[in-house]
Design an enzyme around this catalytic site. Structure first.
Site, PDB file in Angstrom:
ATOM      1  N   ASP A  37    -126.189  18.307 -71.928  1.00 11.97           N
ATOM      2  CA  ASP A  37    -126.144  16.955 -71.397  1.00 11.97           C
ATOM      3  C   ASP A  37    -127.516  16.599 -70.810  1.00 11.97           C
ATOM      4  OD1 ASP A  37    -125.191  14.546 -70.546  1.00 11.97           O
ATOM      5  OD2 ASP A  37    -123.429  15.362 -69.534  1.00 11.97           O
ATOM      6  N   ASP A  38    -128.192  15.650 -71.440  1.00 11.05           N
ATOM      7  CA  ASP A  38    -129.521  15.216 -70.965  1.00 11.05           C
ATOM      8  C   ASP A  38    -130.566  16.324 -71.041  1.00 11.05           C
ATOM      9  OD1 ASP A  38    -128.344  12.826 -70.417  1.00 11.05           O
ATOM     10  OD2 ASP A  38    -128.866  12.777 -68.292  1.00 11.05           O
ATOM     11  N   CYS A  77    -125.312   9.112 -73.750  1.00  8.47           N
ATOM     12  CA  CYS A  77    -124.263  10.119 -73.864  1.00  8.47           C
ATOM     13  C   CYS A  77    -123.031   9.719 -74.662  1.00  8.47           C
ATOM     14  CB  CYS A  77    -123.860  10.565 -72.472  1.00  8.47           C
ATOM     15  SG  CYS A  77    -123.756   9.201 -71.291  1.00  8.47           S
ATOM     16  N   HIS A 140    -115.987  12.004 -72.485  1.00 10.31           N
ATOM     17  CA  HIS A 140    -116.847  10.817 -72.527  1.00 10.31           C
ATOM     18  C   HIS A 140    -116.559   9.853 -73.670  1.00 10.31           C
ATOM     19  CE1 HIS A 140    -120.843   9.741 -70.437  1.00 10.31           C
ATOM     20  NE2 HIS A 140    -119.802   9.553 -69.669  1.00 10.31           N
ATOM     21  N   ASP A 286    -127.141  15.908 -76.147  1.00 15.21           N
ATOM     22  CA  ASP A 286    -126.597  14.589 -76.514  1.00 15.21           C
ATOM     23  C   ASP A 286    -127.631  13.482 -76.571  1.00 15.21           C
ATOM     24  OD1 ASP A 286    -126.981  14.493 -73.777  1.00 15.21           O
ATOM     25  OD2 ASP A 286    -125.122  13.416 -73.357  1.00 15.21           O
ATOM     26  N   ASN A 287    -128.718  13.652 -75.820  1.00  9.87           N
ATOM     27  CA  ASN A 287    -129.812  12.670 -75.868  1.00  9.87           C
ATOM     28  C   ASN A 287    -131.029  13.306 -75.205  1.00  9.87           C
ATOM     29  OD1 ASN A 287    -127.585  11.147 -73.690  1.00  9.87           O
ATOM     30  ND2 ASN A 287    -129.448  12.060 -72.873  1.00  9.87           N
TER      31      ASN A 287
END
Lengths: 519, 519
Positions: A37-38, A77, A140, A286-287
């Site tokens: 995540d991130d 996300c 999410h 995710d990004n």
């Protein structure tokens, strides 16, 4: 001769026994997607993070295939995750907004929408061919019960529907629930604490959940899909006691180190169960790293800007494929890949059928993974409802440029800290599509040097990109936008199971409104 | 029992024989320093170059010790190289200018000066303990005969005294000579061509020279020091036919790929001669990538700016130590190291004496290399005659900030393309020493977030840095600046040996002048 015949018979019987009892390699490999995540491209040692904190991931890369040119479908996300699980761009699966032009949107707990039933998610397809799927961590794709993982193909869930933001007061805003399967078993900052100093044992729980699931499935001999969607590198950052303060770069690095440890534990578990030869594991994020978080965020290495943007720092992901015996060790693939490709690849590997009644954006990477072939494919960078950029081969063209508004920027929100490329990192939404900005991202991966429109190179490349864009747009039927509507009444006041725990909260009256998406 | 005794006797005799015939490991290891030219920290695959073009260097790192925190003594070629070979900062060894404040200077062929005789270079010390030393490639410590390598401890030389700039007309400017030992054997663009398309077999020659030297020394059993100072990644870039066009990032990448190939050949040669267990090899670069060369230069990864500056991109070098059996494979050391440390380390490893009559800035890295210890040491970043910055532990303080003049910048010369940090990447020379700019380069390796002077962190760290600066300055006796004077008459008109080749050119009358150093 009789003795020899007897041995032959025994060998034959053993082979039969082996075939009957061993997992059927060719037909039903296990799948693990480890989605960070991130986390940024530049956060892995193998991608040049100077503190070199990821020995297990670096080993995973050495044992598998490294993808320096792998992308998420979106710089944020929820749309990125919806695309991964549906194999389709957010513009198709509805994970975007039309409240304003080219705005990022996601699923905070005020969101009304979620993943549409019409979308056929990866675990739904795997379920049909005998797989058991578990999601551990952040879902999410909508927090209201109809959107939950177990309604969309997963068999097990441990984790939360939204980001672990908080702590909240449970009056104006409820704390985010943590689910086991269909019911909540507590809330973040309550039963699942994250302390003010960033201490939390959540990653350890997520590791243990993964290990138990793998162990169970292995002993049952049933193929599995594990979606390990951990979130310690998303603000508010956290790490468990033994990892706190161990990094040279603060809490973010502590979290990276603990997640790297978890990857090591999981891969080691596969080896010790002797199912590594039958398990395809893929690591990614995710990004891009949240550069606006300043020193509390990750690194996008040499790439421009970060999360929220369609520059390389926003969408290029640290990606590794791993499969003992099937993927040769020590390879690097420059295939332009997308998280959406995992959908198509896994469905095919499982022997299931990719839906034929809709456009699937993911492509099958089998020939890349097992034969190190590469092939051309356009990659589309969306922000909300707008196609911002296209990659084709080694070139990238920006049709629109935008970082964030000058008002936001002046308030200190900066998606490109310390970076400023004239006419590129614009603070207005600039339509560049009449003369797209072209970059060669092999020799200019920082997107710093615009190729002159009157150059031979531009004239040679741009028509192909324009053709790819036109082809894409001609076949595009945008899905109904799911992320337009917000309502305080839909927050996680009374999630399923709250009554058993005596943790139901009173929701305010419903007042739906258009969600404001600032960037 | 008698048989047992006999075996014991034989084993003992074999051990003795082994001791007598094998190279004497502890006393005289061979040394190879592979110094690249303008190659950036971010150019190695293992440091995150996205095109992943350095399989041999990545392997060297996997077999040895990687140094993410290793520095050159200067952001420009000549001072960096003089410091490496003298073990002393340019401010001490004279490789700087006082023509203007804080200006970079080097040794173009109009320079009058060179390495002073008083400096005791590494090969001079090694010569005393029986080593034979060879430099292959670019010398850059003065091109006039009194400054040549063979006057300063080297036994052999193949290469040039200056950069391979050109082609020149041999009238207003002579082409740079190529030497074998004490005499020229041709000139660049004449006997040693570099074509307009960047094709040249120079790197192949440099590889062959290295292999032959290693082979010769190995067969003689004499310990050697090879200084492999190749320059294909310095403009004008070049690569040989088989490498041209093979990189995704153009000629620069082609050059990197060929140099990486050369590293592989050299290390493989050591292995095939079975002297890898007795040879310490170190790979690094002389300064950061030339970001002003735009897409024709290398990558400094996530670091700020490049060559010519004292930001991390100017001086942090891609560095790997390698010694089969002595340096354990797969290690990463966060020791703050300097190329000057090679001087002290190699002298000690050779059993020679480090000069005691002068300050030597290099420290002995043996405990780092062989026991993976790390210890604190201040690192001083100079630009010309000014101490610009200091690193101590994980912190870096800027006492002065400057990129280049606004006039130069407006002409398109940009050392920090696309990067702009307020009050940091200044276009004026700003004296920050009353309140130095402090950065935590563990969590902020891009030098983007200034630590507030009123913070606890600043107040805790800065006094230690100030003390290190004061201690440094108190013990500093600047050398006589060698890079102040220029003269067209001293150019390479008639290098030694030119008469044999009929390649002597007529020098203009001597007109010494103060060299103009623009940045």
């Amino acid at each position: 001769m009789a003795a020899y015949c007897k041995i032959r018979q025994w060998v034959f019987l053993l082979l039969i026994f082996n075939l009957l009892t061993n997992p059927c390699f060719a037909e039903s490999p296990n799948f693990i997607i480890m989605l960070m995540d991130d986390m940024g491209w530049g956060d892995l040692g193998v991608f040049g993070e100077p503190n070199k904190e990821t020995p297990n991931l670096d080993k995973m890369a050495a044992e598998g295939m490294l993808f320096p040119d792998f992308y998420s479908a979106n710089p944020l996300c929820s749309p990125s995750r919806a695309a991964l699980l549906s194999g389709r761009l957010p513009i198709r699966n509805g994970f975007y907004t039309t409240n304003a032009h080219a705005r990022n949107s996601y699923t905070p707990q005020i969101i009304v929408g979620g993943i549409p039933d019409e979308e056929i998610l990866l675990p739904e397809l795997l379920q049909k061919v005998g797989y058991r799927s578990k999601i551990i961590g952040k879902w999410h794709l909508g927090h209201r019960p109809q959107f939950h993982p177990l309604k969309h193909g997963f068999d097990e869930w441990f984790g939360s529907p939204n980001c672990h933001f908080g702590p909240y007061d449970d009056k104006t805003t409820p704390n985010i629930p943590v689910y086991r399967d269909t019911e909540m078993i507590g809330r973040y900052y309550e039963e699942f604490p994250i302390n003010k100093n960033g201490e939390s044992n959540l990653t350890q729980i997520f590791i243990q959940e993964a290990v138990s699931f793998i162990q169970n499935q292995s002993s049952k001999g049933q193929p599995f899909f594990l979606y390990w969607a951990v979130d310690a590198t998303h603000e508010p950052l956290y790490a468990s006691g033994p990892f706190l303060g161990t990094s040279r770069r603060g809490l973010y690095g502590d979290a990276v180190r603990e997640l790297d440890y978890g990857v090591g534990v999981i891969l080691q578990k596969l080896k010790s169960l002797n199912i590594d030869k039958n398990t395809f594991a893929f690591f990614s994020s995710d990004n891009g790293a949240a550069t606006y978080a300043k020193t509390d965020g990750g690194s996008n290495g040499p790439f421009l800007c970060g999360k929220q943007t369609t520059f390389e720092g926003g969408v290029r992901e640290p990606s590794i494929a791993w499969w003992t015996g099937k993927i040769q060790p020590g390879q690097v693939s420059h295939q332009v890949g997308s998280l959406m490709d995992l959908y198509t690849t896994l469905v095919n590997l499982a022997g299931a059928d990719v839906p034929k009644d809709r456009v699937i954006d993911g492509i099958d990477l089998s020939d890349v993974l097992f034969s190190n072939q590469t092939f051309d494919r356009p990659l589309f960078y969306y922000r909300g409802n707008e196609l911002m950029a296209v990659r084709l081969g080694i070139y990238k063209a920006h049709l629109w440029t935008w970082t964030n508004s000058i008002q936001e920027y002046n308030q200190g929100i900066d998606f490109c800290p310390g970076e400023e490329i004239e006419n590129v990192t614009t603070h207005e939404q600039v339509n560049q599509s009449s003369l797209p900005l072209l970059f060669h991202i092999g020799r200019d991966f920082g997107e710093k040097y615009i190729i002159k429109p009157n150059s031979v190179e531009y004239k040679m490349v741009m028509p192909k990109i324009i053709a790819a864009v036109e082809n894409h747009k001609a076949n595009l039927v945008p899905g109904i936008p799911q992320l337009n509507l917000c309502d305080d009444a839909v927050m996680n006041w009374s999630p399923p199971g709250c009554e058993k725990l005596n943790k139901c909260l009173k929701a305010p009256p419903s007042k739906p409104y258009k969600c404001p998406w600032p960037h």
